[in-house]
Motif scaffolding. Structure first.
Motif, short mmCIF file in Angstrom:
data_model
loop_
_atom_site.label_atom_id
_atom_site.label_comp_id
_atom_site.label_asym_id
_atom_site.label_seq_id
_atom_site.Cartn_x
_atom_site.Cartn_y
_atom_site.Cartn_z
N ILE A 1 0.73 -1.25 0.11
CA ILE A 1 -0.04 -0.04 -0.17
C ILE A 1 0.84 1.41 -0.03
O ILE A 1 0.46 2.33 -0.38
N LEU A 2 2.17 1.25 0.56
CA LEU A 2 2.96 2.29 0.48
C LEU A 2 3.45 2.66 -0.83
O LEU A 2 3.85 3.48 -1.24
N ASN A 3 3.71 1.32 -1.82
CA ASN A 3 4.12 1.52 -2.88
C ASN A 3 3.21 2.19 -3.94
O ASN A 3 3.23 2.67 -4.98
N ALA A 4 1.89 2.32 -3.35
CA ALA A 4 0.78 2.79 -4.17
C ALA A 4 0.51 4.49 -3.70
O ALA A 4 -0.36 4.97 -4.01
N PHE A 5 1.60 4.84 -3.04
CA PHE A 5 1.22 6.21 -2.08
C PHE A 5 1.35 7.46 -3.28
O PHE A 5 0.54 8.27 -3.33
N GLY A 6 1.69 6.98 -4.75
CA GLY A 6 1.86 8.10 -5.53
C GLY A 6 0.22 8.38 -5.96
O GLY A 6 -0.17 9.41 -6.42
N VAL A 7 -0.69 7.13 -6.13
CA VAL A 7 -2.00 7.71 -6.14
C VAL A 7 -2.59 8.55 -5.05
O VAL A 7 -3.36 9.50 -5.54
N TYR A 8 -2.32 8.46 -3.89
CA TYR A 8 -2.76 9.14 -2.81
C TYR A 8 -2.02 10.52 -2.94
O TYR A 8 -2.83 11.56 -2.83
N GLN A 9 -1.09 10.60 -3.42
CA GLN A 9 -0.35 11.92 -3.74
C GLN A 9 -0.96 12.74 -4.61
O GLN A 9 -1.16 13.72 -4.48
N GLN A 10 -1.15 12.27 -5.71
CA GLN A 10 -2.00 12.89 -6.87
C GLN A 10 -3.53 13.10 -6.33
O GLN A 10 -4.11 14.45 -6.58
N TYR A 11 -4.28 12.30 -5.66
CA TYR A 11 -5.56 12.65 -5.19
C TYR A 11 -5.50 13.51 -4.20
O TYR A 11 -6.36 14.72 -4.37
N TYR A 12 -4.42 13.71 -3.26
CA TYR A 12 -4.73 14.72 -2.27
C TYR A 12 -4.12 16.05 -2.80
O TYR A 12 -4.73 17.12 -2.49
N ALA A 13 -3.31 16.09 -3.87
CA ALA A 13 -2.80 17.37 -4.37
C ALA A 13 -3.78 18.00 -5.38
O ALA A 13 -3.84 19.34 -5.57
N THR A 14 -4.79 17.30 -5.81
CA THR A 14 -5.75 17.85 -6.63
C THR A 14 -7.28 17.82 -5.77
O THR A 14 -8.17 18.31 -6.65
N GLY A 15 -7.22 17.35 -4.80
CA GLY A 15 -8.47 17.39 -4.01
C GLY A 15 -8.53 17.75 -2.62
O GLY A 15 -8.61 19.07 -2.05
N LEU A 16 -8.33 16.76 -1.77
CA LEU A 16 -8.44 16.62 -0.28
C LEU A 16 -7.46 17.79 0.42
O LEU A 16 -8.03 18.40 1.25
N ILE B 1 10.32 -13.72 -3.30
CA ILE B 1 9.00 -13.88 -3.36
C ILE B 1 8.14 -13.35 -2.22
O ILE B 1 7.09 -12.81 -2.59
N ALA B 2 8.51 -13.45 -0.99
CA ALA B 2 7.98 -12.86 0.19
C ALA B 2 7.91 -11.27 -0.05
O ALA B 2 6.77 -10.77 -0.21
N VAL B 3 9.06 -10.75 -0.31
CA VAL B 3 8.91 -9.23 -0.57
C VAL B 3 8.16 -8.90 -1.87
O VAL B 3 7.80 -7.78 -2.02
N GLY B 4 8.08 -9.99 -3.06
CA GLY B 4 7.45 -9.78 -4.07
C GLY B 4 6.05 -9.34 -3.84
O GLY B 4 5.31 -8.76 -4.75
N GLY B 5 5.43 -9.79 -2.75
CA GLY B 5 4.01 -9.41 -2.47
C GLY B 5 3.95 -7.98 -2.52
O GLY B 5 2.84 -7.59 -2.70
N SER B 6 4.77 -7.29 -2.11
CA SER B 6 4.76 -5.88 -1.89
C SER B 6 4.58 -5.51 -3.08
O SER B 6 4.07 -4.31 -3.63
N SER B 7 5.42 -6.07 -4.28
CA SER B 7 5.13 -5.52 -5.57
C SER B 7 3.92 -5.84 -6.30
O SER B 7 3.40 -4.87 -6.92
N ILE B 8 3.54 -6.92 -5.85
CA ILE B 8 2.14 -7.42 -6.34
C ILE B 8 0.90 -6.45 -5.82
O ILE B 8 0.08 -5.75 -6.48
N GLY B 9 1.20 -6.02 -4.42
CA GLY B 9 0.21 -4.96 -3.79
C GLY B 9 0.40 -3.61 -4.67
O GLY B 9 -0.40 -2.60 -4.87
N GLY B 10 1.59 -3.17 -5.19
CA GLY B 10 2.00 -2.13 -5.79
C GLY B 10 1.27 -1.99 -7.22
O GLY B 10 0.97 -0.98 -7.83
N ILE B 11 1.02 -3.19 -7.75
CA ILE B 11 0.24 -3.16 -8.95
C ILE B 11 -1.33 -3.19 -8.75
O ILE B 11 -1.82 -2.46 -9.62
#
Length: 440
Positions: free
Chosen positions: A35-50, A150-160
């Motif tokens: 979910i931290l790898n997806a923070f770019g989505v929050y960054q863009q959403y917060y910058a243009t809205g909230l 494989i274990a840490v790769g779970g974070s990449s799948i989360g980032g997808i």
């Protein structure tokens, strides 16, 4: 390459339980770092809205402080998992993460998001991250690169998945921010439950006499490599008393200190593309809905970058592969602004994601080669904790560089920090063995 063979499976090795633990760790990191790898989505959403009244640098502190708490708690969590095991930590961390996410769904102010999505979420994540790494290190010493990949790769799948998940709810379906966060929490509940049930520590191995040149898990002994006198060989691990403070012993090992310094420099710029690739694309005329998929592309490539180099590292050396990947990532970082259209941005994201993906998976594998089996949680925790400050300040510094130097300055910053980190990691590798082609 020449070098020590991979150690055999540990005593009482159970393949089913071990791979279940790897699967559970992967699910935990899917919810955690993913979910931290997806923070770019929050960054863009917060910058243009909230949070549109705040600067990009201000907003990036939310993600950076979460990463800081994830890492700063790791030394304590590493010591705890060596002493009490992972289960209690997993249950506590899972509850903390879910509470943080549901609280953030009620936030309307910057300080509310900061306390929930930064402080509480990051601290709770630390209780899952380090135990996941420690358990995999102990259960799979003979395949630690592949298993950690494989274990840490779970974070990449989360980032997808998380960026697509968030983009669909927030933009395509028009779901409110509050219900989007609640959906994230409900999605995590079963995954975290499975992780709590499957991540179990390996049985303790009985003490056995070993070769004087080996550590307890069969790896080449790193401490005092340059100081041993041929007339006074070091005692075997089975003869050495267990140190009362293994953390102090590790911190006196200059190779371990170089390893920590190298990763600290690397983390100054490592996450910058994850935070700013989508805003870069929007500034170059790409639609917001399409720009979010670049975050998924960089994380998809990162998954393969964690698994494939991890598998190769079991043969050619964890230090070798990690240092090479960091150096190549630095070179790619310098070329960021050369990708000025969408196809170029996709290719650049895939290339950077692949080479940088090895960093998080192989950092703990390198620490595990230095420490004894019973202290690998402590070693992984100290290493992860050592990057907390640079992980905290790296992205806000990137935000300030963006304001003053644009994306060209951002690319130069990313490349320079990664190259500096790669050089120090190479020095740590050469301290172990000056033979360039030795597999370490």
């Amino acid at each position: 390459m020449t070098g020590p063979l991979a150690p055999p499976p540990p005593p009482n090795y159970n393949a089913v339980h071990s791979w279940l633990a790897v699967t559970g760790a992967s699910l935990a990191l899917f919810c955690n770092v993913g979910i931290l790898n997806a923070f770019g989505v929050y960054q863009q959403y917060y910058a243009t809205g909230l949070l549109k009244q705040y600067t990009d640098s201000d907003i990036s502190w939310i993600g950076s402080v979460a990463i800081f708490f994830l890492y700063i708690g790791s030394p304590v969590c590493g010591i705890l998992v060596d002493k009490v095991g992972p289960t209690k930590m997993f249950v506590t961390g899972s509850f903390g993460m879910l509470i943080a996410i549901f609280l953030s769904s009620l936030a309307t102010q910057y300080y509310q998001l900061f306390l929930s999505q930064s402080v509480l979420l990051g601290a709770s994540m630390s209780l899952l991250f380090t135990p996941s790494v420690a358990v995999v290190l102990r259960r799979m010493p003979h395949r630690r690169g592949l298993a950690l990949g494989i274990a840490v790769g779970g974070s990449s799948i989360g980032g997808i998945i998380w960026p697509i998940f968030l983009e669909q709810l927030l933009y395509s379906d028009g779901v409110s921010f509050g219900w989007t966060q609640r959906a994230v929490g409900f999605f995590m509940i079963p995954l975290l439950a499975v992780a709590c049930l499957t991540v179990r520590d390996a049985p303790k191995a009985p003490p056995q006499p070993v070769d004087p040149e080996k550590t307890s898990d069969g790896e080449t002994s790193v401490p005092d490599n340059n100081n041993n006198n041929n007339n006074n060989p070091a005692p075997t691990p089975s003869e050495e008393p267990t140190p009362k403070y293994p953390a102090c012993l590790l911190l006196r090992n200059f190779t371990f200190v170089l390893l920590c310094l190298g990763f600290a420099l690397t983390y100054l710029g490592l996450f910058t593309p994850f935070f700013y690739i989508s805003t870069y694309a929007v500034d170059h005329g790409v639609s917001s809905s399409t720009a979010f998929y670049l975050i998924s592309a960089i994380n998809a490539a990162s998954f393969f970058g964690r698994v494939i180099p991890g598998h190769l590292a079991d043969t050619y050396g964890h230090f070798n592969i990690c240092a090479v990947c960091v150096l190549i990532s630095g070179v790619i970082g310098f070329t960021w602004t050369a990708a000025y259209n969408l196809p170029g941005m996709v290719v650049w994201s895939i290339a950077y994601g692949f080479t940088s993906g090895a960093v998080i998976s192989l950092q703990s594998a390198c620490a595990g080669k230095i420490a004894k089996r019973e202290h690998q949680g402590t070693a992984a925790g100290l290493l992860i904790g050592s990057v907390s400050i640079t992980a905290l300040v790296g992205t806000p510094i990137s935000g300030q560089i963006l304001l003053r130097g644009g994306y060209l300055g951002l690319g130069l910053w990313t490349g320079a920090t990664l190259l500096a980190g790669g050089v120090v990691l190479s020095a740590a590798r050469l301290r172990i063995d000056r033979r360039i082609l030795a597999a370490h």
